[in-house]
Design a protein around this motif. Structure first.
Motif, short mmCIF file in Angstrom:
data_model
loop_
_atom_site.label_atom_id
_atom_site.label_comp_id
_atom_site.label_asym_id
_atom_site.label_seq_id
_atom_site.Cartn_x
_atom_site.Cartn_y
_atom_site.Cartn_z
N GLU A 1 -23.50 -11.40 47.39
CA GLU A 1 -22.35 -10.82 46.60
C GLU A 1 -22.79 -10.77 45.13
OE1 GLU A 1 -18.70 -11.17 47.82
OE2 GLU A 1 -19.12 -11.06 50.15
N GLU A 2 -23.70 -11.32 44.82
CA GLU A 2 -24.26 -11.30 43.29
C GLU A 2 -24.95 -10.26 42.77
OE1 GLU A 2 -23.33 -13.73 41.22
OE2 GLU A 2 -22.29 -15.03 42.78
N ARG A 3 -24.82 -9.71 41.80
CA ARG A 3 -25.62 -8.68 41.12
C ARG A 3 -26.44 -9.05 39.98
NH1 ARG A 3 -22.65 -2.96 40.54
NH2 ARG A 3 -22.39 -3.90 38.45
N ALA B 1 -26.50 -5.14 30.97
CA ALA B 1 -26.79 -6.65 31.24
C ALA B 1 -25.43 -7.56 31.19
CB ALA B 1 -27.80 -7.19 30.40
N ALA B 2 -24.69 -7.31 30.30
CA ALA B 2 -23.68 -8.03 30.18
C ALA B 2 -22.62 -7.87 31.39
CB ALA B 2 -22.68 -7.70 28.72
N LEU B 3 -22.56 -6.56 31.78
CA LEU B 3 -21.71 -6.36 32.84
C LEU B 3 -22.18 -6.76 34.25
CD1 LEU B 3 -20.94 -2.54 32.32
CD2 LEU B 3 -19.18 -4.42 32.27
N ALA B 4 -23.42 -6.94 34.16
CA ALA B 4 -23.99 -7.50 35.38
C ALA B 4 -23.86 -8.80 35.70
CB ALA B 4 -25.42 -6.97 35.46
N LEU B 5 -23.67 -9.59 34.44
CA LEU B 5 -23.29 -10.88 34.56
C LEU B 5 -22.04 -11.37 34.91
CD1 LEU B 5 -25.03 -12.04 31.02
CD2 LEU B 5 -26.07 -12.41 33.49
N ALA B 6 -21.13 -10.37 34.83
CA ALA B 6 -19.83 -10.57 35.42
C ALA B 6 -19.01 -11.85 34.75
CB ALA B 6 -19.88 -10.55 36.82
N GLY B 7 -19.16 -11.64 33.38
CA GLY B 7 -18.33 -13.01 32.60
C GLY B 7 -19.62 -14.03 32.33
N CYS B 8 -19.00 -15.11 31.71
CA CYS B 8 -19.72 -16.19 31.27
C CYS B 8 -19.93 -17.03 32.46
CB CYS B 8 -18.85 -17.12 30.21
SG CYS B 8 -18.44 -16.02 28.88
#
Length: 132
Positions: free
Chosen positions: A67-69, A11-18
């Motif tokens: 372009e968003e995951r 989940a954190a990787l999918a968020l691609a940062g804060c």
């Protein structure tokens, strides 16, 4: 529960940062909250799910919207879902929550998904660290 910790990394990787702050509340009409299997929800959201976890307690896939995951997950129980969300929210992010499912991604992505899947928007903790 230790089972959910590896899922948080995905989940954190999918968020691609804060995610940046802001509360753009361009509220549109929200449909009834969708329900069903991961595949059904993905079809409603027009996502070809990339299945990452297929367990009795949770099924989790990566989806793309432009372009968003984002992460789309379904849960066997309401309690399992709430435990997962409560733990994941410590990492920040934005959550679209339905009955036994959640979508996790940038605010604009989950807000757009809400127009299709319904659900309730929830926000995770801020990424700022406090000294102490």
């Amino acid at each position: 529960m230790r089972l959910f910790r590896p899922l948080l990394a995905v989940a954190a990787l999918a968020l691609a940062g804060c995610a940046a702050g802001g509360d753009g509340t361009g509220e549109a009409a929200v449909p009834s909250t969708a329900s069903g299997s991961l595949e059904h929800l993905a079809a409603e959201a027009r996502c070809a799910p990339d299945l990452q976890t297929d367990a009795d307690e949770i099924r989790q896939a990566l989806c793309e919207r432009g372009e968003e995951r984002y992460v789309l997950a379904t849960f066997a129980t309401d309690r399992g879902q709430r435990e997962w969300i409560d733990t994941a929210k410590d990492y920040g992010g934005h959550y679209l929550v339905g009955r036994k499912w959640v979508a996790v991604g940038h605010e604009d992505v989950v807000t757009a998904l809400r127009a299709t899947l319904g659900g309730t928007l929830e926000r995770g903790a801020a990424h700022a660290r406090h000294g102490g």
